[in-house]
Write a protein that holds these residues in place. Structure first.
Motif, PDB file in Angstrom:
ATOM      1  N   GLU A 246       0.824  -1.209   0.000  1.00 26.20           N
ATOM      2  CA  GLU A 246       0.000   0.000   0.000  1.00 26.20           C
ATOM      3  C   GLU A 246       0.849   1.245   0.000  1.00 26.20           C
ATOM      4  N   GLN A 249       2.222   1.712  -3.371  1.00 25.23           N
ATOM      5  CA  GLN A 249       1.137   2.187  -4.243  1.00 25.23           C
ATOM      6  C   GLN A 249       0.932   3.686  -4.042  1.00 25.23           C
ATOM      7  N   THR A 253       1.447   6.745  -6.850  1.00 20.95           N
ATOM      8  CA  THR A 253       0.294   7.430  -7.434  1.00 20.95           C
ATOM      9  C   THR A 253      -0.005   8.780  -6.816  1.00 20.95           C
ATOM     10  N   ALA A 293       8.821   2.819  -7.254  1.00 18.27           N
ATOM     11  CA  ALA A 293       7.543   3.492  -7.044  1.00 18.27           C
ATOM     12  C   ALA A 293       7.674   4.984  -7.317  1.00 18.27           C
ATOM     13  N   ARG A 510      -5.509  -5.113  -6.572  1.00 16.69           N
ATOM     14  CA  ARG A 510      -4.707  -4.022  -7.087  1.00 16.69           C
ATOM     15  C   ARG A 510      -3.460  -4.528  -7.783  1.00 16.69           C
ATOM     16  N   GLU A 640       7.364  -6.054  -6.903  1.00 17.86           N
ATOM     17  CA  GLU A 640       6.282  -5.176  -6.540  1.00 17.86           C
ATOM     18  C   GLU A 640       5.001  -5.989  -6.543  1.00 17.86           C
ATOM     19  N   GLY A 642       1.634  -7.526  -6.125  1.00 17.93           N
ATOM     20  CA  GLY A 642       0.313  -7.010  -5.819  1.00 17.93           C
ATOM     21  C   GLY A 642      -0.255  -7.752  -4.639  1.00 17.93           C
ATOM     22  N   ASN A 653      -4.793   6.213   0.305  1.00 14.02           N
ATOM     23  CA  ASN A 653      -4.089   7.131  -0.569  1.00 14.02           C
ATOM     24  C   ASN A 653      -4.408   8.606  -0.412  1.00 14.02           C
TER      25      ASN A 653
END
Lengths: 659, 749
Positions: A246, A249, A253, A293, A510, A640, A642, A653
């Motif tokens: 997470e 991620q 993003t 990332a 994800r 990485e 998922g 997020n």
């Protein structure tokens, strides 16, 4: 009829581009008139008539285009569409053109030859049965309404619906032209705190006094940002894989990270420095995943921090020793991963001024050429080079195959040296075979003669030859896009029966791509006796498998290396110390010290099976040569992994971001 | 005011000048003026325009008007023509004033026609001020457009085409050599001269010369004329001129320039000395030079005002009184309030009274001198539901946030997803409970943004079963089965470009490319009326703030005022020279503002149908308008990315807000008028401090009279905030009653 439309479109760009002095001269060529006349059966058209016609037609077309622009403006668009032209025609009482609808721009083909230029609309022949047989496309989604806060009392919240607070261009401008005063208007932008507003006001005041000073940039983070930073970095190097996924991620993003970028960059470079010395393989992997990332985040302008990131990455590629037990730990995977990262950053950041690619290439080549270089570093150099693309392989690696082959031969067939060297040589060999085979398969003319190969490439020749043959066969097969994959298995009971790929697919919501279980894994699961079989109920396994291509005749598993890492959830970062309990030679189990009963309450079992390309499968897909940029979905960097997100204890997020 | 009187006093001087010129130069039109100095022909070579020719012109004009269905104008013109004998009594314009001079020259005759026509054009400015051409061209017989030919015929006079560049260059050299203070003013002449010289060349079939002329001098023109120049450049043949609308605009309307007396005399003297008749003729026939006394204007002053298709507005066009004040609010609150209040809370009461006084209480006591009479135009009676709504409005107003530079509004953005670039119009209801979108696929969609779903009234058969006496009859008539968050209205056959809710939320208006305006019921979600009349795309429509009336405007350049219960328009506002791109009612419903692609804004009196303001200054088609809540100011946004602020009462530009980089599609004042929000195609919402903007303007009597305002260069100080969206052009803005800003647009990935 569609001819007209074609002309209208053909003339539009010219009209837009023409500067004023030339405006009155834009006229359709008389040849077009002739061609059109012929198309409707008028054979001999006088030259004067053509000229007169073309002028008239050009004028009318311009008129229509002007009207069409009106419709575009009122349609609140920037793009002229065919329907605008239809409406403009209707305005002039001309029958619009039916059946020539296109939402997007019309792909004109351009052809020239014999001094003539031609734009034309390509009309392909369409097989009706194909159209009939294709399943209907999905019904497009209906219009819907969504509300979000663009601004809260004058401050723009950093939520995904809003653009990144500081667009990449601005970050770039700030770093390249620090003297440029912050654009007014942007200073009000939400992300920037009140403090900075004051500073820019100050800067403005300075400007008035004809003093231009480098604006002080704020490096203060708000409390929320500090919290976020702490949480993210801890999760990234912590033991909980779910949290890590997470966090990564979020890094990849979140649009509002640019203020924290310097910290992240330092965190990574310092982390690598310390952990290389301590040979802490796991942490190095985590740090590299953070780099990945960061690079995936489209809103960050990383150029400013390459001086910290690149050395860290290169270290992970070529360092002599990355782990405590080089004979058993799979540091090769880390080298591969870092090499791909390097290649990716070369591709995105290399410019003529910083010359990253050539500098990196030089570094790799230099240490590769050095006789004393160890096998580990040698492996790293080759990996780093070969990820840079087929051209690099062709010019730098292929010519050295003979030399390298001799060196490998010396190790594998010569007197017994240390086991470490032997493993190293094996890895180098498989790496060379993997990368070179695909390149050779593409470039070398067909007859694949074993002897010829031996003559050209020395010791590695014959093996290479068989690899090339295989590669060719597979390329011909155009097999499904199989390869290095990520598999996430979430299941209540820890059994490794491997129909789980389906479950993994649905569970790993994800996960970037869950494609197919590689063969190595299937084999592995048939051996329940290996340490991969979990005994305590609440553990997590990161299973990384790779295979040494040299022993391709062996069972794949024999060459594969499995790291099993079990740790308690929520244990601190540094407690992960590798200890190997291996029954099968190349199997490694990393076990964290903190593994206690803490996690016992959690019934959820997670397997992250990370498989690196076996020589067999990779030779097929490595023809792509280099990583496609930012394609996390097909990227082989399966580290990485998922995960199915369990949102407990983690704020999703961006919400942590205060700005 | 002083300036006007000056103008009158100086008429005498003006007369002298005019006669001089007619005597000196303008007489020899066809005489070969190539050799300067050699011409010495007598002044009166122009054949006196007989009354027959006058008649002919009038007829042509009438014909033109009829063709364009401007019946009102025709009537007025007829009436005026009957009075033409004493047309001289009021010299309307200065050029007309020249006509009253004793010399029986062409100028005088032309002046007669002029004064007559310009009176017409003041009544309804569409009437082309076709000056009587000295010689009527024998229009080639059998033309299907005789009127246009008459209009074009003024170009029949011609000089040697080769000399045009020389003339132009000569003038250019002269203007470059004059004193700085005059140069800017005189430079205004370049563009209209250029256009007319070019058209003259084209009309007389000197195609190549025209092309050369264009290439040589088009680069000198101001950049904001680029659009028009492009159209002009495409016109290279006489045949093209027929039916070209832009072309007709150049011809039918005089290009208006404002020049100070000193500069004007300088120019005139130069032209006389050089015997430059060609240019002088054009100036006389196609230009309207509005002469004022006083300091010549600076370049920036001129630039601020110029840019429209037909030059600036005439000064006297903006002299009519505009009642910009608000109407008195009907006093309905008190009795109903008490019922409501007792039920709810006690402390709300005193609070509520106060803001009422602030906002309109004082005005409701005594009539605002700037407000129109309450009954100036008949307004619909308030219904009970309207009263309830007003009470709601008051209640909300008490919770309104006071905005200001330190207290910026929150912005809630409504993104239309999956609209595939098809969203063309958006509107919110005043209470922000509904949002409607017009789409390129001809549909209109209505969403409820509150938890209250949209329901349809039951069918007639079901309705008859309802107990009409029950208390909740209003609830019972609704069909629960139809409840949904959004409804689609089908009916148009082209993209829907304009959309507007009625103030009572019962109706929705939509205007479309198909030439109709449709009225939809939001009770039954069906189309009630299709108002036909425009025949061409209708770009915008808007309900009056009091309901019942609405305005529409479109490609046919005529804005129409309708009442919902009439299928024919009540008023037609004609005068714009290009498409009407946006329409807006004044808060007091007595006036209507229209923005146009001719880059002017006009304000029309609903009662008389007259144009009472012509506001120039935009450099591109105007796409958004907004009135401040007190009715005193107006803001307008155009494709040039600038917002201009106007003082409606004085007809003056009072501010310029620069910052957007693309067309501004949305403008809105906050409920108290302190903040102006602008939304643009460049994906931003910007907030501006309007209080400061209006404060910064210094209005003394002189500037008020002449309209020559110094615009403060303070856009950056006025900009309070910029908020980028993620690839979503902002096409509508709305302040809720509590001053929360709502914005809408289609996400455009």
């Amino acid at each position: 009829i569609s001819n007209h439309e074609v002309f209208i479109y053909a003339i539009l760009p010219t009209m837009a581009e023409e500067r004023r002095p030339k405006q009155c001269t834009v006229v359709l060529p008389t040849e077009s008139m002739k061609a059109m006349a012929e198309s409707i059966g008028v054979g001999q058209l006088q030259e004067e008539s053509c000229a007169a016609l073309s002028e008239e037609v050009s004028y009318r077309i311009k008129e229509i285009a002007q009207d069409a622009l009106k419709f575009m403006h009122h349609g609140k668009r920037r793009k002229l569409t065919t329907s605008d032209i239809d409406h403009a025609l209707k305005l002039k009482n001309v029958e619009p053109l039916y059946g020539f609808q296109s939402q997007e721009f019309i792909p004109f083909r351009f052809a020239s030859g014999g001094g003539r230029e031609l734009h034309f609309y390509e009309e392909k022949e369409v097989d009706l049965s194909d159209i009939i047989n294709t399943p209907l496309p999905r019904v497009p989604l209906d219009v819907s309404l969504k509300a979000h806060w663009l601004s809260i009392e004058g401050v723009q919240p950093a939520i995904p619906e809003n653009p990144p607070p500081a667009p990449k261009e601005q970050q770039k401008a700030e770093s390249t032209e620090p003297l440029k005063v912050v654009k007014p208007g942007q200073e009000e932008e939400g992300s920037i705190q009140k403090g900075q507003g004051a500073i820019s006001a100050e800067a403005k005041g300075k400007k008035e006094g004809l003093m231009r000073m480098k604006p002080r940039s704020t490096h203060e983070l708000s409390v929320e940002q500090q919290l976020y930073y702490k949480e993210i970095t801890e999760a990234c190097v912590g033991s909980c894989e779910a949290k890590r996924a997470e966090a990564l991620q979020s890094i990849a993003t979140d649009p509002g990270l640019y203020q924290m970028l310097p910290r992240f960059s330092t965190f990574i470079s310092e982390g690598v420095r310390v952990n290389v010395v301590q040979n802490n393989l796991a942490l190095l992997i985590y740090l590299m995943r953070m780099v990945k990332a960061l690079m995936d985040n489209p809103t960050l302008y990383l150029e400013k921090y390459l001086h910290e990131l690149i050395p860290a990455v290169v270290t992970c590629i070529v360092s002599k020793q990355l782990c405590l037990r080089p004979d058993v730990d799979n540091h090769w995977a880390l080298r591969d991963f870092a090499a791909r990262l390097m290649a990716q950053s070369c591709k995105t950041f290399s410019t003529t001024t910083n010359n990253i690619q050539s500098r990196i290439t030089k570094t790799f080549t230099k240490s590769w050429l050095d006789e004393k270089t160890q096998w580990t570093t040698r492996y790293g150099c080759i990996a780093g080079l070969s990820e840079l693309g087929p051209d690099v392989i062709k010019t730098l690696i292929l010519p050295r195959l003979t030399v390298e082959g001799a060196r490998i031969k010396a190790v594998s067939e010569g007197p017994v040296v240390s086991n470490i060297d032997k493993i190293g040589a094996d890895h180098v060999q498989s790496l060379l075979l993997k990368h070179c085979a695909s390149v050779i398969a593409k470039t070398r003319p067909l007859p694949d003669n074993m002897e010829q190969y031996r003559a050209d490439y020395g010791y590695l020749g014959p093996t290479l030859c068989s690899h090339v043959v295989k590669a060719r066969a597979q390329a011909a097969l155009q097999a499904q896009q199989v390869n290095r994959t990520t598999l996430t298995i979430t299941q209540p009971r820890p059994t490794l029966t491997v129909s789980q790929s389906g479950i993994g697919g649905s569970g790993g919501s994800r996960s970037p791509s869950i494609i197919k279980v590689p063969s190595s894994l299937t084999l592995m699961s048939t051996r329940p006796g290996t340490p991969t079989q979990p005994s305590p109920p609440a553990t997590k396994y990161i299973v990384m498998a790779t295979s040494a291509g040299a022993s391709s005749t062996q069972q794949v598993l024999d060459g594969s290396l499995v790291i099993t890492l079990s740790s308690s959830s929520g244990s601190s970062v540094t407690s992960t110390v590798a200890s190997a309990t291996s029954t099968l030679q190349p199997l490694v189990k990393l076990e964290s010290r903190g593994a206690g009963g803490l996690g016992g309450s959690r019934p959820l079992q997670k397997y992250i099976v990370v498989s690196l390309p076996t020589s067999a499968s990779s030779s097929l897909e490595s023809k792509s040569g280099m990583l496609p940029p930012s394609s996390s979905s097909t990227s082989p960097i399966s580290l990485e992994a998922g995960m199915k997100m369990d949102h407990t204890g983690y704020v999703p997020n961006g919400t942590l971001l205060p700005i | 005011m002083a300036a006007v009187q000056d103008g009158q006093l100086n008429l005498e001087v003006e007369k002298d000048i005019k006669t001089e010129i007619t005597n000196d130069g303008s007489g020899n039109i066809n005489a070969n003026s190539s050799s300067p100095g050699s011409t010495s022909s007598g002044g009166k070579s122009k054949s006196p325009a007989g009354s027959g020719e006058d008649q002919q012109t009038l007829l042509a004009v009438l014909q033109f008007l009829k063709r364009n269905k401007l019946t009102e104008s025709v009537d007025i013109l007829r009436r005026e023509a009957g009075l033409s004998a004493d047309a001289d009594d009021s010299p309307v314009s200065e050029s007309a004033g020249a006509g009253s001079g004793g010399v029986p020259s062409v100028g005088a005759d032309g002046g007669d026609a002029n004064s007559l026509l310009s009176r017409v054009s003041i009544a309804t400015p569409v009437a082309p001020p076709a000056t009587a051409p000295p010689k009527v061209v024998a229009a080639s017989g059998g033309e299907d457009q005789p009127d246009v030919n008459v209009v074009l015929s003024a170009y029949s006079q011609q000089g040697d085409p080769v000399l045009y560049p020389l003339y132009y260059n000569g003038l250019k050299k002269f203007i470059e050599s004059v004193l700085d203070c005059h140069r800017a003013e005189l430079s205004q002449v370049f563009y209209p001269l250029f256009v007319h010289m070019y058209l003259e060349l084209v009309y007389n079939n000197h195609e190549n010369e025209a092309k050369q002329f264009f290439e040589k001098f088009s680069g000198d023109q101001e950049c904001y004329y680029e659009e028009d120049l492009r159209i002009l450049s495409s016109m290279s043949k006489k045949e093209h001129m027929k039916g070209n609308e832009t072309m007709l605009d150049f011809r039918t309307s005089k290009f208006v320039l404002r020049i100070s007396r000193d500069s004007y005399q300088l120019l005139k003297r130069h032209l006389q000395e050089r015997q430059n008749n060609q240019i002088w003729n054009i100036i006389q026939e196609h230009l309207y030079i509005d002469i004022f006394d006083g300091m010549p204007r600076s370049k920036s002053q001129i630039d601020a005002m110029s840019g429209s298709l037909a030059g600036e507005g005439k000064r006297d066009a903006n002299k009519a009184k505009v009642f910009y004040g608000l109407l008195k609010e009907p006093e309905i609150e008190v009795p109903l309030d008490d019922e409501d209040e007792e039920a709810e809370n006690e402390e709300g009461k005193p609070k509520k009274k106060k803001p009422k006084k602030d906002s309109m209480g004082s005005k409701s006591k005594k009539q605002d001198p700037n407000a129109p009479q309450q009954t100036r135009i008949p307004l619909p009676e308030l219904k009970d539901s309207d009263k309830l709504d007003k009470i709601m409005n008051m209640k909300e107003a008490t919770k309104k946030i006071r905005l200001g530079p330190d207290n910026l509004p929150s912005i809630c953005f409504y993104s239309f997803l999956n609209a595939y670039q098809g969203l063309t119009a958006v509107d919110f209801t005043d209470d922000s409970s509904l949002i409607a979108g017009g789409f390129a696929d001809s549909t209109v969609r209505v969403w409820s943004v509150t938890p209250k779903k949209l329901r349809r009234v039951k069918s007639a058969a079901d309705l008859s079963n309802i107990d009409k006496e029950s208390d909740d009859v209003l609830e019972r008539i609704m069909d629960e089965k139809t409840a949904s968050e959004s409804k689609i209205l089908y009916g148009h056959s082209g993209p829907v470009y304009g959309i507007s809710f009625s103030p009572d939320r019962n109706y929705l208006l939509s205007s479309s490319e198909d030439g109709t305006v449709r009225l939809w019921s939001l009770q039954t979600f069906t189309c009630l009326v299709g108002y036909k009349g425009h025949n061409y795309p209708v770009w915008d429509t808007q309900f009056s703030p009091y309901g019942y009336y609405f305005i529409s405007g479109g490609h046919d350049r005529v804005a129409r005022l309708w009442a919902t219960d009439h299928y024919q328009p009540l008023r037609m506002f004609a005068g714009h020279l290009a498409d009407i791109t946006c329409t807006l009612f004044h808060p007091n419903s007595n006036y209507v503002a229209t923005g146009s692609a001719d880059r002017t804004i006009r304000l029309w009196d609903v009662l008389t149908g007259n144009c009472v303001r012509i506001l120039t200054g935009h450099k591109g088609p105007i796409h958004s308008l907004a009135f401040s809540p007190n009715g005193k100011f107006m803001a307008s946004g155009a494709t040039d990315g600038r917002v201009l602020l106007w003082d409606v009462g004085h007809g003056l530009m009072v501010g310029e807000l620069k910052g957007h980089t693309d067309t501004i599609y949305a403008l809105k004042f906050s409920r108290d008028g302190e903040i102006l929000a602008s939304g643009s195609m460049d994906n931003t919402v910007k907030l501006w401090d309007t209080l400061k903007a209006f404060d910064d303007v210094e209005l003394d009597d002189f500037t008020a009279a002449t309209g020559h305002i110094h615009l403060p260069e303070n856009s950056q100080e006025l900009l309070l905030g910029t908020y980028m969206t993620k690839s979503t052009p902002v096409i509508h803005l709305h302040f809720t009653r509590r001053n929360l800003l709502l914005a809408a647009g289609a996400y455009n990935p």
